[in-house]
Motif scaffolding. Structure first.
Motif, PDB file in Angstrom:
ATOM      1  N   ILE A 212       0.844  -1.198   0.000  1.00 37.43           N
ATOM      2  CA  ILE A 212       0.000   0.000   0.000  1.00 37.43           C
ATOM      3  C   ILE A 212       0.876   1.243   0.000  1.00 37.43           C
ATOM      4  O   ILE A 212       1.834   1.344   0.769  1.00 37.43           O
ATOM      5  CB  ILE A 212      -0.928   0.009   1.230  1.00 37.43           C
ATOM      6  CG1 ILE A 212      -1.861  -1.213   1.201  1.00 37.43           C
ATOM      7  CG2 ILE A 212      -1.761   1.286   1.276  1.00 37.43           C
ATOM      8  CD1 ILE A 212      -2.761  -1.318   2.404  1.00 37.43           C
ATOM      9  N   ASN A 213       0.543   2.186  -0.862  1.00 33.50           N
ATOM     10  CA  ASN A 213       1.251   3.458  -0.895  1.00 33.50           C
ATOM     11  C   ASN A 213       0.269   4.580  -1.174  1.00 33.50           C
ATOM     12  O   ASN A 213      -0.519   4.505  -2.122  1.00 33.50           O
ATOM     13  CB  ASN A 213       2.349   3.451  -1.967  1.00 33.50           C
ATOM     14  CG  ASN A 213       3.282   4.641  -1.837  1.00 33.50           C
ATOM     15  OD1 ASN A 213       3.643   5.039  -0.729  1.00 33.50           O
ATOM     16  ND2 ASN A 213       3.684   5.205  -2.952  1.00 33.50           N
ATOM     17  N   GLN A 214       0.281   5.597  -0.302  1.00 31.06           N
ATOM     18  CA  GLN A 214      -0.592   6.760  -0.448  1.00 31.06           C
ATOM     19  C   GLN A 214      -2.049   6.350  -0.618  1.00 31.06           C
ATOM     20  O   GLN A 214      -2.796   6.904  -1.413  1.00 31.06           O
ATOM     21  CB  GLN A 214      -0.122   7.628  -1.619  1.00 31.06           C
ATOM     22  CG  GLN A 214       1.297   8.143  -1.430  1.00 31.06           C
ATOM     23  CD  GLN A 214       1.825   8.876  -2.635  1.00 31.06           C
ATOM     24  OE1 GLN A 214       1.068   9.461  -3.385  1.00 31.06           O
ATOM     25  NE2 GLN A 214       3.130   8.838  -2.818  1.00 31.06           N
ATOM     26  N   VAL A 216      -3.325   3.646  -1.815  1.00 27.19           N
ATOM     27  CA  VAL A 216      -3.645   2.822  -2.978  1.00 27.19           C
ATOM     28  C   VAL A 216      -2.965   1.459  -2.850  1.00 27.19           C
ATOM     29  O   VAL A 216      -1.789   1.370  -2.483  1.00 27.19           O
ATOM     30  CB  VAL A 216      -3.186   3.504  -4.277  1.00 27.19           C
ATOM     31  CG1 VAL A 216      -3.464   2.626  -5.489  1.00 27.19           C
ATOM     32  CG2 VAL A 216      -3.885   4.852  -4.438  1.00 27.19           C
ATOM     33  N   ILE A 218      -1.046  -1.185  -4.445  1.00 18.63           N
ATOM     34  CA  ILE A 218      -0.261  -1.257  -5.676  1.00 18.63           C
ATOM     35  C   ILE A 218       0.231  -2.674  -5.957  1.00 18.63           C
ATOM     36  O   ILE A 218       0.839  -2.923  -7.000  1.00 18.63           O
ATOM     37  CB  ILE A 218       0.925  -0.271  -5.651  1.00 18.63           C
ATOM     38  CG1 ILE A 218       1.906  -0.614  -4.529  1.00 18.63           C
ATOM     39  CG2 ILE A 218       0.433   1.151  -5.523  1.00 18.63           C
ATOM     40  CD1 ILE A 218       3.168   0.214  -4.567  1.00 18.63           C
ATOM     41  N   GLY A 219      -0.022  -3.607  -5.047  1.00 20.93           N
ATOM     42  CA  GLY A 219       0.348  -4.987  -5.278  1.00 20.93           C
ATOM     43  C   GLY A 219      -0.239  -5.895  -4.221  1.00 20.93           C
ATOM     44  O   GLY A 219      -0.293  -5.531  -3.051  1.00 20.93           O
ATOM     45  N   PHE A 230       7.672  -6.338  -9.921  1.00 20.65           N
ATOM     46  CA  PHE A 230       8.477  -5.125  -9.797  1.00 20.65           C
ATOM     47  C   PHE A 230       9.915  -5.491 -10.172  1.00 20.65           C
ATOM     48  O   PHE A 230      10.810  -5.478  -9.341  1.00 20.65           O
ATOM     49  CB  PHE A 230       8.414  -4.585  -8.368  1.00 20.65           C
ATOM     50  CG  PHE A 230       7.031  -4.228  -7.931  1.00 20.65           C
ATOM     51  CD1 PHE A 230       6.407  -3.112  -8.441  1.00 20.65           C
ATOM     52  CD2 PHE A 230       6.356  -5.004  -7.005  1.00 20.65           C
ATOM     53  CE1 PHE A 230       5.121  -2.774  -8.040  1.00 20.65           C
ATOM     54  CE2 PHE A 230       5.072  -4.672  -6.597  1.00 20.65           C
ATOM     55  CZ  PHE A 230       4.451  -3.549  -7.111  1.00 20.65           C
ATOM     56  N   ASP A 268       4.870   2.117 -13.511  1.00 23.74           N
ATOM     57  CA  ASP A 268       4.463   3.337 -12.812  1.00 23.74           C
ATOM     58  C   ASP A 268       3.499   3.024 -11.682  1.00 23.74           C
ATOM     59  O   ASP A 268       2.297   3.115 -11.824  1.00 23.74           O
ATOM     60  CB  ASP A 268       3.804   4.309 -13.802  1.00 23.74           C
ATOM     61  CG  ASP A 268       3.497   5.637 -13.135  1.00 23.74           C
ATOM     62  OD1 ASP A 268       4.009   5.880 -12.028  1.00 23.74           O
ATOM     63  OD2 ASP A 268       2.736   6.416 -13.720  1.00 23.74           O
ATOM     64  N   HIS A 269       4.069   2.667 -10.521  1.00 24.62           N
ATOM     65  CA  HIS A 269       3.233   2.322  -9.376  1.00 24.62           C
ATOM     66  C   HIS A 269       2.923   3.540  -8.514  1.00 24.62           C
ATOM     67  O   HIS A 269       1.895   3.593  -7.873  1.00 24.62           O
ATOM     68  CB  HIS A 269       3.915   1.257  -8.528  1.00 24.62           C
ATOM     69  CG  HIS A 269       4.041  -0.042  -9.245  1.00 24.62           C
ATOM     70  ND1 HIS A 269       2.956  -0.818  -9.591  1.00 24.62           N
ATOM     71  CD2 HIS A 269       5.127  -0.705  -9.715  1.00 24.62           C
ATOM     72  CE1 HIS A 269       3.362  -1.901 -10.210  1.00 24.62           C
ATOM     73  NE2 HIS A 269       4.667  -1.860 -10.309  1.00 24.62           N
ATOM     74  N   SER A 270       3.808   4.493  -8.435  1.00 20.15           N
ATOM     75  CA  SER A 270       3.497   5.677  -7.614  1.00 20.15           C
ATOM     76  C   SER A 270       4.423   6.850  -7.924  1.00 20.15           C
ATOM     77  O   SER A 270       4.788   7.597  -7.043  1.00 20.15           O
ATOM     78  CB  SER A 270       3.559   5.330  -6.128  1.00 20.15           C
ATOM     79  OG  SER A 270       4.783   4.700  -5.815  1.00 20.15           O
ATOM     80  N   ASN A 271       4.791   7.004  -9.203  1.00 21.35           N
ATOM     81  CA  ASN A 271       5.557   8.174  -9.635  1.00 21.35           C
ATOM     82  C   ASN A 271       6.862   8.355  -8.873  1.00 21.35           C
ATOM     83  O   ASN A 271       7.142   9.397  -8.297  1.00 21.35           O
ATOM     84  CB  ASN A 271       4.699   9.452  -9.507  1.00 21.35           C
ATOM     85  CG  ASN A 271       3.483   9.396 -10.393  1.00 21.35           C
ATOM     86  OD1 ASN A 271       3.566   8.982 -11.533  1.00 21.35           O
ATOM     87  ND2 ASN A 271       2.340   9.789  -9.850  1.00 21.35           N
ATOM     88  N   MET A 331       9.215   3.904  -1.905  1.00 24.16           N
ATOM     89  CA  MET A 331       7.937   4.376  -1.388  1.00 24.16           C
ATOM     90  C   MET A 331       8.140   5.307  -0.197  1.00 24.16           C
ATOM     91  O   MET A 331       7.498   6.352  -0.079  1.00 24.16           O
ATOM     92  CB  MET A 331       7.069   3.180  -0.979  1.00 24.16           C
ATOM     93  CG  MET A 331       6.502   2.407  -2.145  1.00 24.16           C
ATOM     94  SD  MET A 331       5.892   0.771  -1.661  1.00 24.16           S
ATOM     95  CE  MET A 331       4.721   1.191  -0.395  1.00 24.16           C
TER      96      MET A 331
END
Length: 340
Positions: A212-214, A216, A218-219, A230, A268-271, A331
């Protein structure tokens, strides 16, 4: 196939204008240990609190298995659910004794009265607190309180465990005991959802992790599968002399242009940052490449011949760190930048 114990559907939670959790969906099956991974502020504790019914979502649903072995929307009906144990955030207790606290929790969670004393003694001995059975909690260390919080979550022998950083503040021996106990619970068919910053610990006990990041997701998969997803490889190029700050951007542009055939864009998972970055504090470049051995040799050759006047290479290697750990570190850096 084992039955689903927890199902999250498009779960979202906002605090004012801040989106703490954004349309998260995944399922946990009976007997699985699932780890939540993410930096501070990623949404892990919010997610666990939603499952524990301590807060309500702005949208989406949490389904938990009930005693009739059916999934039940806990926002619409919280009765008849399977027994659950919770360790949410850092535990705080009144200045009582471990025996009184555990007996009280066991009673209100309807643990068989004639077995409570044996259960308490067993847990206190397992986690090296038996000699503190009748001592006041004000004399306890942070690690001892954390172990007691874990015991509070498991005293009534529930079917489902929701644990937020269960190993926070524990020494190595205590972390090992917690890890072994979690595996023993899994062997009994228990289901466990826990968060942690300790990737090495999660690797030891978890069947899958939710990254989880921000806010969201992501995996969500096994650690091995996520590391394949990744898959961007990294090279570290340590240099002898620091690069003047005013030259860094131009040099990175030149490096990107010369090394372009061998670079591989990150999914592009979290810029995250670019394909080539410079660490001024430790004086090295990180180069994200396609992972091919031939590319690694070509990159080193280009750096050694075409950048002689720009930098002096002191070391060139692929870091001994899993791709998942590398992603997690990225992250954290991204979150820290947003907090500045």
């Amino acid at each position: 196939m084992s039955e689903t114990v927890i199902k999250l559907e498009n779960l979202s939670k906002k605090y004012g204008n801040f989106m703490a959790l954004d349309t998260v969906s995944f399922s946990v099956r009976k007997g699985e240990i699932i780890g939540l991974v993410g930096p501070n502020g990623a949404g892990k504790t919010t997610l666990l609190k939603l499952i524990a019914r301590l807060i309500r979502p702005n949208s989406g649903s949490v389904f938990i298995k009930n005693n009739d072995c059916k999934l039940q929307n806990i926002q619409k009906n919280s009765k008849n659910l399977i027994e659950m144990g919770f360790l949410i955030d850092i535990p705080h207790f009144y200045n009582t004794t471990p025996y009184c606290l555990l007996r009280h929790i066991a009673n209100i969670r309807n643990y068989p009265r004639n077995k409570i004393k044996l259960r308490i003694d067993h847990l206190l001995k397992t986690f090296d607190l038996y000699e503190w059975k009748y001592k006041k909690l004000k004399t306890f260390s942070k690690g001892m309180i954390q172990k007691l919080g874990f015991m509070v979550a498991i005293i009534h022998d529930p079917e489902l465990f929701i644990l937020d950083e269960p190993q926070t503040g524990l020494d190595t021996n205590a972390r090992i005991k917690i890890r072994e106990y979690l595996k023993s619970l899994q062997n009994e068919g228990k289901t466990i959802l826990l968060s942690s910053h300790l990737l090495t610990e999660l690797r030891e006990v978890c069947d899958k992790i939710a990254l989880i990041n921000q806010g969201v997701l992501i995996g969500f998969d096994t650690i091995d599968n996520l590391e394949r997803d990744f898959k961007t490889k990294e090279l570290i190029c340590e240099i002898g002399n620091p690069i003047p700050i005013e030259r860094v951007n131009d040099l990175i542009i030149k490096l990107n242009r010369q090394l372009e055939p061998f670079l591989e864009a990150k999914v592009d998972h979290s810029n995250f940052e670019g394909l080539i970055t410079y660490n001024r504090q430790k004086n090295f470049f990180t180069i994200c490449y396609d992972g091919k051995q031939t590319s690694r040799s070509e990159i080193l050759n280009i750096l050694s011949t075409e950048f002689v006047s720009d930098l002096t290479i002191s070391s060139f290697y692929e870091p001994k760190i899993s791709q998942l750990e590398s992603l997690y570190n990225q992250m954290i850096k991204e979150n820290n930048k947003k907090l500045k």
